[in-house]
Design a protein around this motif. Structure first.
Motif, PDB file in Angstrom:
ATOM      1  N   ALA A  34       3.531  71.586  37.062  1.00  0.00           N
ATOM      2  CA  ALA A  34       3.196  72.975  36.745  1.00  0.00           C
ATOM      3  C   ALA A  34       1.867  73.335  37.369  1.00  0.00           C
ATOM      4  O   ALA A  34       1.020  72.483  37.605  1.00  0.00           O
ATOM      5  N   SER A  35       1.742  74.619  37.652  1.00  0.00           N
ATOM      6  CA  SER A  35       0.503  75.109  38.259  1.00  0.00           C
ATOM      7  C   SER A  35       0.177  76.460  37.621  1.00  0.00           C
ATOM      8  O   SER A  35       1.026  77.053  36.969  1.00  0.00           O
ATOM      9  N   SER A  36      -1.052  76.931  37.825  1.00  0.00           N
ATOM     10  CA  SER A  36      -1.460  78.186  37.184  1.00  0.00           C
ATOM     11  C   SER A  36      -0.529  79.332  37.545  1.00  0.00           C
ATOM     12  O   SER A  36      -0.262  79.563  38.723  1.00  0.00           O
ATOM     13  N   LEU A  69       0.142  67.224  35.447  1.00  0.00           N
ATOM     14  CA  LEU A  69       0.984  68.340  35.894  1.00  0.00           C
ATOM     15  C   LEU A  69       0.601  68.832  37.285  1.00  0.00           C
ATOM     16  O   LEU A  69       1.434  69.320  38.039  1.00  0.00           O
ATOM     17  N   PHE A  70      -0.684  68.724  37.621  1.00  0.00           N
ATOM     18  CA  PHE A  70      -1.166  69.099  38.955  1.00  0.00           C
ATOM     19  C   PHE A  70      -0.466  68.217  39.986  1.00  0.00           C
ATOM     20  O   PHE A  70      -0.289  67.017  39.766  1.00  0.00           O
ATOM     21  N   THR A  71      -0.095  68.831  41.109  1.00  0.00           N
ATOM     22  CA  THR A  71       0.663  68.072  42.112  1.00  0.00           C
ATOM     23  C   THR A  71      -0.217  67.155  42.967  1.00  0.00           C
ATOM     24  O   THR A  71       0.305  66.316  43.701  1.00  0.00           O
ATOM     25  N   GLY A  72      -1.543  67.336  42.875  1.00  0.00           N
ATOM     26  CA  GLY A  72      -2.447  66.553  43.718  1.00  0.00           C
ATOM     27  C   GLY A  72      -2.343  65.055  43.454  1.00  0.00           C
ATOM     28  O   GLY A  72      -2.147  64.261  44.377  1.00  0.00           O
ATOM     29  N   GLY A  73      -2.469  64.657  42.190  1.00  0.00           N
ATOM     30  CA  GLY A  73      -2.501  63.232  41.854  1.00  0.00           C
ATOM     31  C   GLY A  73      -1.251  62.502  42.311  1.00  0.00           C
ATOM     32  O   GLY A  73      -1.305  61.576  43.135  1.00  0.00           O
ATOM     33  N   ALA A  97      -6.971  71.226  48.614  1.00  0.00           N
ATOM     34  CA  ALA A  97      -6.789  71.924  47.330  1.00  0.00           C
ATOM     35  C   ALA A  97      -7.742  73.098  47.163  1.00  0.00           C
ATOM     36  O   ALA A  97      -7.616  73.856  46.213  1.00  0.00           O
ATOM     37  N   GLU A  98      -8.689  73.245  48.081  1.00  0.00           N
ATOM     38  CA  GLU A  98      -9.624  74.381  48.027  1.00  0.00           C
ATOM     39  C   GLU A  98     -10.196  74.586  49.431  1.00  0.00           C
ATOM     40  O   GLU A  98     -10.197  73.653  50.241  1.00  0.00           O
ATOM     41  N   PRO A  99     -10.687  75.791  49.720  1.00  0.00           N
ATOM     42  CA  PRO A  99     -11.267  76.010  51.053  1.00  0.00           C
ATOM     43  C   PRO A  99     -12.571  75.228  51.214  1.00  0.00           C
ATOM     44  O   PRO A  99     -13.293  75.021  50.246  1.00  0.00           O
ATOM     45  N   TRP A 100     -12.840  74.796  52.419  1.00  0.00           N
ATOM     46  CA  TRP A 100     -14.109  74.126  52.724  1.00  0.00           C
ATOM     47  C   TRP A 100     -14.492  74.432  54.159  1.00  0.00           C
ATOM     48  O   TRP A 100     -13.727  75.060  54.888  1.00  0.00           O
ATOM     49  N   GLY A 125      -1.577  72.329  50.989  1.00  0.00           N
ATOM     50  CA  GLY A 125      -0.287  72.399  50.306  1.00  0.00           C
ATOM     51  C   GLY A 125      -0.401  73.258  49.085  1.00  0.00           C
ATOM     52  O   GLY A 125      -1.477  73.761  48.766  1.00  0.00           O
ATOM     53  N   MET A 126       0.699  73.463  48.416  1.00  0.00           N
ATOM     54  CA  MET A 126       0.657  74.166  47.123  1.00  0.00           C
ATOM     55  C   MET A 126       1.848  73.718  46.288  1.00  0.00           C
ATOM     56  O   MET A 126       2.865  73.287  46.819  1.00  0.00           O
ATOM     57  N   SER A 127       1.667  73.832  44.974  1.00  0.00           N
ATOM     58  CA  SER A 127       2.686  73.299  44.064  1.00  0.00           C
ATOM     59  C   SER A 127       4.070  73.863  44.375  1.00  0.00           C
ATOM     60  O   SER A 127       5.059  73.126  44.365  1.00  0.00           O
ATOM     61  N   GLU A 128       4.120  75.160  44.633  1.00  0.00           N
ATOM     62  CA  GLU A 128       5.425  75.784  44.865  1.00  0.00           C
ATOM     63  C   GLU A 128       6.142  75.171  46.060  1.00  0.00           C
ATOM     64  O   GLU A 128       7.356  75.227  46.163  1.00  0.00           O
ATOM     65  N   LEU A 129       5.357  74.602  47.009  1.00  0.00           N
ATOM     66  CA  LEU A 129       5.933  73.994  48.219  1.00  0.00           C
ATOM     67  C   LEU A 129       5.874  72.467  48.111  1.00  0.00           C
ATOM     68  O   LEU A 129       5.387  71.799  49.004  1.00  0.00           O
ATOM     69  N   TYR A 130       6.312  71.921  47.016  1.00  0.00           N
ATOM     70  CA  TYR A 130       6.242  70.503  46.625  1.00  0.00           C
ATOM     71  C   TYR A 130       4.859  70.134  46.101  1.00  0.00           C
ATOM     72  O   TYR A 130       4.719  69.481  45.093  1.00  0.00           O
ATOM     73  N   GLY A 131       3.792  70.517  46.820  1.00  0.00           N
ATOM     74  CA  GLY A 131       2.433  70.098  46.466  1.00  0.00           C
ATOM     75  C   GLY A 131       1.637  69.883  47.739  1.00  0.00           C
ATOM     76  O   GLY A 131       1.874  70.571  48.737  1.00  0.00           O
ATOM     77  N   PRO A 132       0.706  68.904  47.747  1.00  0.00           N
ATOM     78  CA  PRO A 132      -0.015  68.634  48.993  1.00  0.00           C
ATOM     79  C   PRO A 132       0.951  68.091  50.049  1.00  0.00           C
ATOM     80  O   PRO A 132       2.022  67.604  49.709  1.00  0.00           O
ATOM     81  N   ARG A 186       5.573  83.977  49.722  1.00  0.00           N
ATOM     82  CA  ARG A 186       4.262  84.542  50.081  1.00  0.00           C
ATOM     83  C   ARG A 186       3.169  83.749  49.384  1.00  0.00           C
ATOM     84  O   ARG A 186       3.074  83.752  48.165  1.00  0.00           O
ATOM     85  N   THR A 187       2.320  83.090  50.175  1.00  0.00           N
ATOM     86  CA  THR A 187       1.316  82.188  49.590  1.00  0.00           C
ATOM     87  C   THR A 187       0.042  82.902  49.174  1.00  0.00           C
ATOM     88  O   THR A 187      -0.727  82.380  48.383  1.00  0.00           O
ATOM     89  N   ARG A 188      -0.232  84.051  49.777  1.00  0.00           N
ATOM     90  CA  ARG A 188      -1.510  84.762  49.609  1.00  0.00           C
ATOM     91  C   ARG A 188      -2.663  84.066  50.334  1.00  0.00           C
ATOM     92  O   ARG A 188      -3.803  84.508  50.235  1.00  0.00           O
ATOM     93  N   ARG A 225      -7.663  76.408  59.624  1.00  0.00           N
ATOM     94  CA  ARG A 225      -8.045  76.112  58.229  1.00  0.00           C
ATOM     95  C   ARG A 225      -7.991  77.408  57.405  1.00  0.00           C
ATOM     96  O   ARG A 225      -8.291  78.485  57.906  1.00  0.00           O
ATOM     97  N   ILE A 226      -7.639  77.273  56.126  1.00  0.00           N
ATOM     98  CA  ILE A 226      -7.439  78.466  55.284  1.00  0.00           C
ATOM     99  C   ILE A 226      -8.754  79.230  55.159  1.00  0.00           C
ATOM    100  O   ILE A 226      -9.784  78.658  54.816  1.00  0.00           O
ATOM    101  N   LYS A 227      -8.660  80.534  55.435  1.00  0.00           N
ATOM    102  CA  LYS A 227      -9.876  81.332  55.465  1.00  0.00           C
ATOM    103  C   LYS A 227     -10.212  81.910  54.082  1.00  0.00           C
ATOM    104  O   LYS A 227     -11.364  82.122  53.732  1.00  0.00           O
ATOM    105  N   GLY A 228      -9.205  82.173  53.324  1.00  0.00           N
ATOM    106  CA  GLY A 228      -9.424  82.770  52.009  1.00  0.00           C
ATOM    107  C   GLY A 228      -8.085  83.226  51.483  1.00  0.00           C
ATOM    108  O   GLY A 228      -7.053  82.773  51.958  1.00  0.00           O
ATOM    109  N   ARG A 229      -8.125  84.119  50.496  1.00  0.00           N
ATOM    110  CA  ARG A 229      -6.879  84.578  49.895  1.00  0.00           C
ATOM    111  C   ARG A 229      -6.810  86.093  49.905  1.00  0.00           C
ATOM    112  O   ARG A 229      -7.830  86.767  49.942  1.00  0.00           O
ATOM    113  N   SER A 230      -5.579  86.587  49.871  1.00  0.00           N
ATOM    114  CA  SER A 230      -5.435  88.038  49.854  1.00  0.00           C
ATOM    115  C   SER A 230      -5.255  88.548  48.423  1.00  0.00           C
ATOM    116  O   SER A 230      -5.010  89.714  48.206  1.00  0.00           O
TER     117      SER A 230
END
Ligand code: DLL
Length: 420
Positions: A80-82, A128-132, A203-206, A227-234, A290-292, A313-318
């Motif tokens: 699960a994810s937020s 529940l987080f897909t990272g681990g 898991a976050e922008p850097w 990655g993102m949870s909806e797309l399996y995870g990382p 749509r990932t945003r 690299r991910i620039k930010g979110r919409s």
């Protein structure tokens, strides 16, 4: 594979998954029918633009398992994810999905140079987080040794990093930057005491600055992983040794960029919102999700020789999603929690800071008689923890004291973290 071969695989899989999703997921069928699109309308890869989008609220609206394409008893794992409000988004996996995810994570490790014999300290959160678990499966797929330390307990992380001779660090980039300082504060001399070789951070922008700092302090090679949870995870994409964008695993994901406001498909190279179609997901097929996340797609072959397309690299979110220490937080989730607690005013503010690690503070207005009510603070804190999964510093403030905006939206979020 040559790009032409990859495209042939993509088209074959796209047609198959569209047909499968249309037949097995009621929401997808309804969307196709409303748009007058049939699975047979998808004849070329460009025809993907005919497929209606799926958005995060579709997952929320179908909570918990309304988008399953299979009977529930075929599920092997749930994460699960937020979500955007009180309920999380549930992601489901069949055995095949888990194998596929593990394989993609294994490939991502391999691309970053992780091999059998490496010791992977997995400091992403297990649960529940897909990272681990995503990193856990990836480490196993390449035959590395995994040390599942999960998040937190920095002293122990550092002790094990030294004593178990960890060669691969996996955690959020902000935590690794924190470890630069924390390791010295604990008396370690990083390059002497640790034998880290590779880092997989996501898991976050850097930024490039953060990469430089981590590499200088620990003497490792840092790779960005997305990655993102909806797309399996990382493991949706990772940087190869060229570190000139993240390769998206094209045999499993079709990636597009769109204009966030109009939904118009953009040419490769143009900045826009990333949209993914999963090409073989069994439990919960996602078409044009749509990932945003804002980025660009590059299709030219990479100097590494791989034909998988790359994203910048991910620039930010919409949208307004915040990532606080790797945890996704929607302001609407905070509002939802506050609205359900008696005795609070309508005005609140979310403040994000970073001194060593990210902190989330929530200020909320209440009546004078409750300003010093520790029980109320505790209740807000525990409700926020239950929904967000992280602790927030809660402060009660007087009615009328938070800034109101005369025009348009209130400035509910104040992000004081350094940019870049
Ligand atoms: O963060 C999956 C993940 C775990 C990726 C570990 C990499 C490493 P979610 O919690 O669903 O999944 O959050 C997904 O995090 O839409 C992006 O906004 C952001 N994100 C993930 N990876 C990166 C990255 C995981 N490398 C959301 N750079 C995504 C920037 C990232 N943002």
């Amino acid at each position: 594979m040559k790009p032409k071969q990859l495209k042939a695989v993509q088209l074959r899989r796209l047609r198959k998954i569209v047909d499968y999703a249309y037949r097995n997921v009621a929401m997808i069928k309804k969307r196709f029918d409303e748009a007058g699109v049939k699975p047979s309308s998808i004849k070329t890869l460009d025809d993907v633009s005919k497929i209606p989008f799926t958005v995060k609220t579709d997952l929320r609206d179908n909570y918990p398992l309304g988008l399953l394409a299979i009977p529930q008893n075929r599920l092997y794992e749930l994460h699960a994810s937020s979500g955007t409000t009180g309920k999380p988004i549930v992601v489901a996996y069949t055995r095949g999905d888990l194998n596929c995810w593990g394989r993609l994570m294994g490939r991502s490790f391999d691309v970053a140079g992780v091999r059998k014999g490496d010791v992977v300290q997995n400091m992403y959160g297990y649960g529940l987080f897909t990272g681990g678990l995503g990193f856990h499966y990836g480490a196993k797929a390449v035959g590395a040794t995994v040390v599942p330390t999960s998040t937190g307990n920095t002293k122990r992380q550092l002790m094990l990093m030294k004593d178990l001779r960890t060669t691969v660090a996996a955690c959020t980039p902000s935590y690794m930057v924190y470890l630069c300082e924390a390791s010295r504060a604990e008396g370690y001399e990083p390059k002497r005491d640790f034998v880290l070789r590779v880092g997989l951070f996501g898991a976050e922008p850097w930024s490039e600055e953060a990469r430089k700092r981590i590499e200088e302090v620990f003497g490792l090679r840092a790779h960005d992983i997305y990655g993102m949870s909806e797309l399996y995870g990382p493991g949706v994409g990772v940087e190869c040794d060229q570190r000139n964008g993240l390769h998206i695993w094209g045999d499993e994901f079709l990636v597009e960029t769109i204009a966030p406001d109009t939904g118009e498909v953009l040419e490769p190279g143009k900045e826009g919102e990333l949209v993914f179609t999963m090409l073989s997901r069994e439990a919960m097929p996602l078409l044009r999700y749509r990932t945003r996340d804002l980025s660009r797609v590059f299709e030219e072959e990479c100097a590494c020789g791989r034909c998988h397309p790359r994203i910048q690299r991910i620039k930010g979110r919409s949208d307004d999603m915040l990532i606080v220490g790797g945890v996704n937080v929607f302001p609407s989730q905070v509002e939802h929690v506050l609205m359900n607690i008696q005795g609070l005013g309508d005005q609140y503010q979310i403040i994000v800071t970073r001194t060593d690690l990210d902190r989330l503070a929530v200020k909320v207005e209440t009546t004078a008689d409750r300003l010093n009510d520790p029980k109320l603070v505790k209740l807000i804190n525990s409700d926020l923890l239950a929904v967000l999964g992280i602790n927030a510093d809660v402060e009660l403030v007087e009615l009328g004291s938070l800034p109101r905006s005369e025009v348009g939206k209130a400035r509910r979020v104040v992000d004081l973290r350094p940019k870049g």
